[in-house]
Design a protein around this motif. Sequence first.
Motif, PDB file in Angstrom:
ATOM      1  N   PRO A  16       0.809  -1.228   0.000  1.00 45.25           N
ATOM      2  CA  PRO A  16       0.000   0.000   0.000  1.00 45.25           C
ATOM      3  C   PRO A  16       0.842   1.278   0.000  1.00 45.25           C
ATOM      4  N   VAL A  17       2.017   1.227   0.647  1.00 47.88           N
ATOM      5  CA  VAL A  17       2.891   2.419   0.682  1.00 47.88           C
ATOM      6  C   VAL A  17       3.417   2.716  -0.726  1.00 47.88           C
ATOM      7  N   LEU A  18       3.871   1.684  -1.411  1.00 48.77           N
ATOM      8  CA  LEU A  18       4.397   1.853  -2.773  1.00 48.77           C
ATOM      9  C   LEU A  18       3.289   2.288  -3.732  1.00 48.77           C
ATOM     10  N   GLN A  19       2.122   1.695  -3.587  1.00 46.92           N
ATOM     11  CA  GLN A  19       1.015   1.991  -4.497  1.00 46.92           C
ATOM     12  C   GLN A  19       0.466   3.408  -4.312  1.00 46.92           C
ATOM     13  N   LYS A  20       0.711   3.985  -3.139  1.00 52.98           N
ATOM     14  CA  LYS A  20       0.245   5.351  -2.854  1.00 52.98           C
ATOM     15  C   LYS A  20       1.251   6.404  -3.375  1.00 52.98           C
ATOM     16  N   ALA A  21       2.479   5.973  -3.655  1.00 55.85           N
ATOM     17  CA  ALA A  21       3.553   6.923  -3.964  1.00 55.85           C
ATOM     18  C   ALA A  21       3.476   7.483  -5.387  1.00 55.85           C
ATOM     19  N   VAL A  22       3.819   8.770  -5.505  1.00 55.11           N
ATOM     20  CA  VAL A  22       3.933   9.430  -6.809  1.00 55.11           C
ATOM     21  C   VAL A  22       5.386   9.874  -6.966  1.00 55.11           C
ATOM     22  N   ILE A  23       6.043   9.390  -8.014  1.00 51.17           N
ATOM     23  CA  ILE A  23       7.466   9.682  -8.227  1.00 51.17           C
ATOM     24  C   ILE A  23       7.652  10.418  -9.544  1.00 51.17           C
ATOM     25  N   GLY A  24       8.419  11.496  -9.518  1.00 46.61           N
ATOM     26  CA  GLY A  24       8.730  12.266 -10.725  1.00 46.61           C
ATOM     27  C   GLY A  24      10.081  11.840 -11.281  1.00 46.61           C
ATOM     28  N   ILE A  25      10.157  11.687 -12.598  1.00 49.62           N
ATOM     29  CA  ILE A  25      11.435  11.398 -13.258  1.00 49.62           C
ATOM     30  C   ILE A  25      11.643  12.448 -14.345  1.00 49.62           C
ATOM     31  N   ALA A  26      12.767  13.164 -14.287  1.00 44.56           N
ATOM     32  CA  ALA A  26      13.067  14.198 -15.278  1.00 44.56           C
ATOM     33  C   ALA A  26      14.070  13.645 -16.269  1.00 44.56           C
ATOM     34  N   GLY A  27      13.574  13.243 -17.447  1.00 49.03           N
ATOM     35  CA  GLY A  27      14.418  12.634 -18.467  1.00 49.03           C
ATOM     36  C   GLY A  27      14.051  11.174 -18.629  1.00 49.03           C
ATOM     37  N   ALA A  28      14.028  10.697 -19.893  1.00 50.69           N
ATOM     38  CA  ALA A  28      13.662   9.300 -20.163  1.00 50.69           C
ATOM     39  C   ALA A  28      14.727   8.644 -21.020  1.00 50.69           C
ATOM     40  N   GLY A  29      16.002   8.905 -20.701  1.00 54.12           N
ATOM     41  CA  GLY A  29      17.109   8.323 -21.455  1.00 54.12           C
ATOM     42  C   GLY A  29      17.712   7.149 -20.704  1.00 54.12           C
ATOM     43  N   GLY A  30      19.049   7.143 -20.610  1.00 56.43           N
ATOM     44  CA  GLY A  30      19.753   6.040 -19.969  1.00 56.43           C
ATOM     45  C   GLY A  30      19.356   5.869 -18.514  1.00 56.43           C
ATOM     46  N   LEU A  31      19.346   6.965 -17.778  1.00 52.65           N
ATOM     47  CA  LEU A  31      18.942   6.880 -16.373  1.00 52.65           C
ATOM     48  C   LEU A  31      17.430   6.700 -16.257  1.00 52.65           C
ATOM     49  N   GLY A  32      16.678   7.623 -16.882  1.00 52.78           N
ATOM     50  CA  GLY A  32      15.228   7.661 -16.676  1.00 52.78           C
ATOM     51  C   GLY A  32      14.506   6.382 -17.074  1.00 52.78           C
ATOM     52  N   SER A  33      14.890   5.797 -18.230  1.00 55.76           N
ATOM     53  CA  SER A  33      14.182   4.591 -18.678  1.00 55.76           C
ATOM     54  C   SER A  33      14.466   3.418 -17.741  1.00 55.76           C
ATOM     55  N   ASN A  34      15.694   3.324 -17.230  1.00 57.89           N
ATOM     56  CA  ASN A  34      16.049   2.255 -16.291  1.00 57.89           C
ATOM     57  C   ASN A  34      15.387   2.457 -14.923  1.00 57.89           C
ATOM     58  N   ILE A  35      15.361   3.712 -14.466  1.00 55.60           N
ATOM     59  CA  ILE A  35      14.712   4.020 -13.176  1.00 55.60           C
ATOM     60  C   ILE A  35      13.231   3.653 -13.259  1.00 55.60           C
ATOM     61  N   ALA A  36      12.589   4.051 -14.377  1.00 55.74           N
ATOM     62  CA  ALA A  36      11.153   3.800 -14.534  1.00 55.74           C
ATOM     63  C   ALA A  36      10.845   2.303 -14.513  1.00 55.74           C
ATOM     64  N   VAL A  37      11.641   1.512 -15.243  1.00 54.74           N
ATOM     65  CA  VAL A  37      11.409   0.062 -15.283  1.00 54.74           C
ATOM     66  C   VAL A  37      11.496  -0.536 -13.872  1.00 54.74           C
ATOM     67  N   SER A  38      12.512  -0.152 -13.120  1.00 53.27           N
ATOM     68  CA  SER A  38      12.666  -0.708 -11.765  1.00 53.27           C
ATOM     69  C   SER A  38      11.535  -0.265 -10.837  1.00 53.27           C
ATOM     70  N   LEU A  39      11.131   0.996 -10.946  1.00 48.71           N
ATOM     71  CA  LEU A  39      10.079   1.483 -10.043  1.00 48.71           C
ATOM     72  C   LEU A  39       8.723   0.860 -10.371  1.00 48.71           C
ATOM     73  N   VAL A  40       8.485   0.595 -11.650  1.00 48.84           N
ATOM     74  CA  VAL A  40       7.234  -0.064 -12.046  1.00 48.84           C
ATOM     75  C   VAL A  40       7.218  -1.505 -11.526  1.00 48.84           C
ATOM     76  N   ARG A  41       8.346  -2.185 -11.651  1.00 50.80           N
ATOM     77  CA  ARG A  41       8.424  -3.554 -11.119  1.00 50.80           C
ATOM     78  C   ARG A  41       8.254  -3.556  -9.598  1.00 50.80           C
ATOM     79  N   ALA A  42       8.767  -2.516  -8.952  1.00 53.66           N
ATOM     80  CA  ALA A  42       8.639  -2.428  -7.490  1.00 53.66           C
ATOM     81  C   ALA A  42       7.194  -2.155  -7.066  1.00 53.66           C
ATOM     82  N   GLY A  43       6.400  -1.569  -7.965  1.00 53.55           N
ATOM     83  CA  GLY A  43       4.992  -1.347  -7.658  1.00 53.55           C
ATOM     84  C   GLY A  43       4.619   0.071  -7.253  1.00 53.55           C
TER      85      GLY A  43
END
Lengths: 202, 67
Positions: A16-43
């Motif tokens: 429930p803590v993860l599902q309530k969280a809103v995370i901002g990512i500035a940039g969708a390149g090498g860092l951003g695309s990898n960060i997004a994939v991990s955070l989506v898998r984390a929930g």
Amino acid sequence: MNKKDFFSQHDPKIVPVLQKAVIGIAGAGGLGSNIAVSLVRAGIGKLIVADFDKIEPSNLNRQQFFSDQIGMPKVIALLENLNKISPFTKYQVHEIKLHKDNIPYIYKDVDIMVEAFDKAEMKTMLIETWLTNFPDMPIIAASGLSGWGKNEILHSRKIDNLYICGDEETELQTGISPMAPRVGIVANMQANLVLELLLREI
Amino acid sequence: MKTITVNEISLKWEENMNINVILKRMNYTFRMLVVKVDGKLIKKHEYESTVVSPGSDVKVIHLISGG
């Protein structure tokens, strides 16, 4: 796929803590695309991602895109890929160039901001804009991740609400470009810190 | 001896010690920086006019391209 099955390996307290969280990512390149994939898998419940760039062949050496997505806007391709991983994260993507005037508007509702730009000037601009507008909200940035090897000098450091991940020394230069393993490590250090901050009360 | 702290390193304090002086004493030649003094963000155009007092805690973050 139902939600219970997706999260069956997670400690039930954290979902429930993860599902309530809103995370901002500035940039969708090498860092951003990898960060997004991990955070989506984390929930994570919701991601807000902005980038103005389109996918080029040279991006595929480190960014989470596929060869049939060349030419697509990065945020659109990322949305397509994230949706394939999990329907349990909501996505808000902006195909836009970020600057000091639109950042406070686009990311006003996030719990944690993650810097995922390529250029040092943009990193500095985002950090200064963030610390000026939202001094009490955490921002996690990356600095020094080009090249290969040197696992032992990668670290993270906390300065009030600003966190820095990387080696803070390896300059981008001819022959030393960002590569998948090291960019992926630092992106995941940033994503790991997001989880640590969200779950520290648990 | 009066001192300040720069990135956890102790540095001798001087009269009229502004951010540019501190960067010079630390041999920091980085181009893109974020500077904080006692938790307060100091922007580039304020480096010359921001004079630190003894005991100040200065943080200098060097931003490097690549991502």
